[in-house]
Design a protein around this motif. Structure first.
Motif, mmCIF file in Angstrom:
data_model
loop_
_atom_site.group_PDB
_atom_site.id
_atom_site.type_symbol
_atom_site.label_atom_id
_atom_site.label_comp_id
_atom_site.label_asym_id
_atom_site.label_seq_id
_atom_site.Cartn_x
_atom_site.Cartn_y
_atom_site.Cartn_z
ATOM 1 N N ALA A 177 0.864 -1.171 0.000
ATOM 2 C CA ALA A 177 0.000 0.000 0.000
ATOM 3 C C ALA A 177 0.904 1.225 0.000
ATOM 4 N N ALA A 178 0.353 2.325 -0.487
ATOM 5 C CA ALA A 178 1.164 3.525 -0.639
ATOM 6 C C ALA A 178 1.407 4.220 0.691
ATOM 7 N N CYS A 179 2.638 4.604 0.888
ATOM 8 C CA CYS A 179 2.987 5.430 2.035
ATOM 9 C C CYS A 179 2.272 6.764 1.896
ATOM 10 N N ASP A 180 1.689 7.268 2.969
ATOM 11 C CA ASP A 180 0.950 8.530 2.895
ATOM 12 C C ASP A 180 1.885 9.720 2.669
ATOM 13 N N ARG A 181 3.157 9.533 2.881
ATOM 14 C CA ARG A 181 4.068 10.680 2.789
ATOM 15 C C ARG A 181 4.883 10.675 1.497
ATOM 16 N N CYS A 182 5.467 9.523 1.124
ATOM 17 C CA CYS A 182 6.330 9.520 -0.069
ATOM 18 C C CYS A 182 5.726 8.694 -1.200
ATOM 19 N N ALA A 183 4.578 8.059 -0.966
ATOM 20 C CA ALA A 183 3.845 7.306 -1.991
ATOM 21 C C ALA A 183 4.544 6.024 -2.417
ATOM 22 N N ALA A 184 5.592 5.642 -1.736
ATOM 23 C CA ALA A 184 6.240 4.371 -2.033
ATOM 24 C C ALA A 184 5.303 3.230 -1.640
ATOM 25 N N THR A 185 5.298 2.169 -2.451
ATOM 26 C CA THR A 185 4.459 1.023 -2.130
ATOM 27 C C THR A 185 5.213 0.088 -1.202
ATOM 28 N N VAL A 186 4.653 -0.090 -0.033
ATOM 29 C CA VAL A 186 5.297 -0.926 0.974
ATOM 30 C C VAL A 186 4.249 -1.844 1.600
ATOM 31 N N THR A 187 4.701 -2.937 2.170
ATOM 32 C CA THR A 187 3.763 -3.870 2.803
ATOM 33 C C THR A 187 3.509 -3.503 4.257
ATOM 34 N N ALA A 188 4.482 -2.876 4.885
ATOM 35 C CA ALA A 188 4.336 -2.539 6.300
ATOM 36 C C ALA A 188 4.408 -1.036 6.479
ATOM 37 N N ARG A 189 3.395 -0.501 7.140
ATOM 38 C CA ARG A 189 3.368 0.926 7.407
ATOM 39 C C ARG A 189 3.115 1.173 8.884
ATOM 40 N N TRP A 190 3.619 2.272 9.375
ATOM 41 C CA TRP A 190 3.443 2.640 10.771
ATOM 42 C C TRP A 190 2.665 3.940 10.862
ATOM 43 N N ARG A 191 1.899 4.085 11.927
ATOM 44 C CA ARG A 191 1.149 5.320 12.099
ATOM 45 C C ARG A 191 2.069 6.408 12.610
ATOM 46 N N ASP A 192 2.005 7.552 11.909
ATOM 47 C CA ASP A 192 2.775 8.719 12.331
ATOM 48 C C ASP A 192 1.817 9.897 12.274
ATOM 49 N N GLY A 193 1.281 10.281 13.410
ATOM 50 C CA GLY A 193 0.216 11.265 13.414
ATOM 51 C C GLY A 193 -1.028 10.636 12.810
ATOM 52 N N ASP A 194 -1.590 11.281 11.782
ATOM 53 C CA ASP A 194 -2.778 10.734 11.125
ATOM 54 C C ASP A 194 -2.413 9.894 9.911
ATOM 55 N N ASP A 195 -1.135 9.817 9.590
ATOM 56 C CA ASP A 195 -0.710 9.128 8.379
ATOM 57 C C ASP A 195 -0.194 7.725 8.678
ATOM 58 N N LEU A 196 -0.297 6.874 7.659
ATOM 59 C CA LEU A 196 0.387 5.587 7.691
ATOM 60 C C LEU A 196 1.576 5.714 6.746
ATOM 61 N N VAL A 197 2.750 5.594 7.297
ATOM 62 C CA VAL A 197 3.951 5.876 6.518
ATOM 63 C C VAL A 197 4.887 4.669 6.508
ATOM 64 N N CYS A 198 5.795 4.664 5.537
ATOM 65 C CA CYS A 198 6.760 3.572 5.433
ATOM 66 C C CYS A 198 7.860 3.760 6.486
ATOM 67 N N ALA A 199 8.700 2.764 6.571
ATOM 68 C CA ALA A 199 9.752 2.803 7.595
ATOM 69 C C ALA A 199 10.679 3.990 7.397
ATOM 70 N N ASP A 200 10.908 4.371 6.116
ATOM 71 C CA ASP A 200 11.812 5.494 5.848
ATOM 72 C C ASP A 200 11.225 6.816 6.318
ATOM 73 N N CYS A 201 9.892 6.918 6.235
ATOM 74 C CA CYS A 201 9.243 8.175 6.587
ATOM 75 C C CYS A 201 8.871 8.251 8.072
ATOM 76 N N LYS A 202 8.795 7.101 8.702
ATOM 77 C CA LYS A 202 8.425 7.072 10.117
ATOM 78 C C LYS A 202 9.459 7.837 10.934
ATOM 79 N N ASP A 203 8.960 8.744 11.762
ATOM 80 C CA ASP A 203 9.844 9.494 12.630
ATOM 81 C C ASP A 203 10.078 8.698 13.899
ATOM 82 N N TRP A 204 11.089 7.860 13.892
ATOM 83 C CA TRP A 204 11.372 6.978 15.028
ATOM 84 C C TRP A 204 11.885 7.832 16.156
#
Ligand SMILES: [Zn+2]
Length: 82
Positions: A55-82
């Protein structure tokens, strides 16, 4: 006459670490439909989403299988603010 084993006898003879199991059994008996509760966790909002087909990352639109919630968005590992 022989005596029957009672719950109190069981607890008394198996008292090491048995309290937890008794408590869990008690909860299930009281409300069998209740999901296990985690204090301080809102069950309505997942923090992690797994999509087998990707599914598309809400921030960079990359298609990834695993996304994490960051605020209201579901983002990929690269975009997640760890
Ligand atoms: Zn991303």
């Amino acid at each position: 006459m022989s005596r029957d084993a009672s719950l109190s006898d069981y607890a008394a003879t198996d008292s090491d670490g048995d309290d937890e199991r008794e408590a869990a059994t008690d909860d299930a008996a009281d409300d069998p439909d209740a999901a296990p509760e985690l204090d301080g966790v809102d069950p309505a909002q997942a923090t992690y989403a797994w999509v087998p087909d990707g599914a598309a990352c809400d921030r960079c639109a990359a298609t990834v299988t695993a996304r994490w919630r960051d605020g209201d968005d579901l983002v990929c590992a690269d975009c997640k603010d760890w």
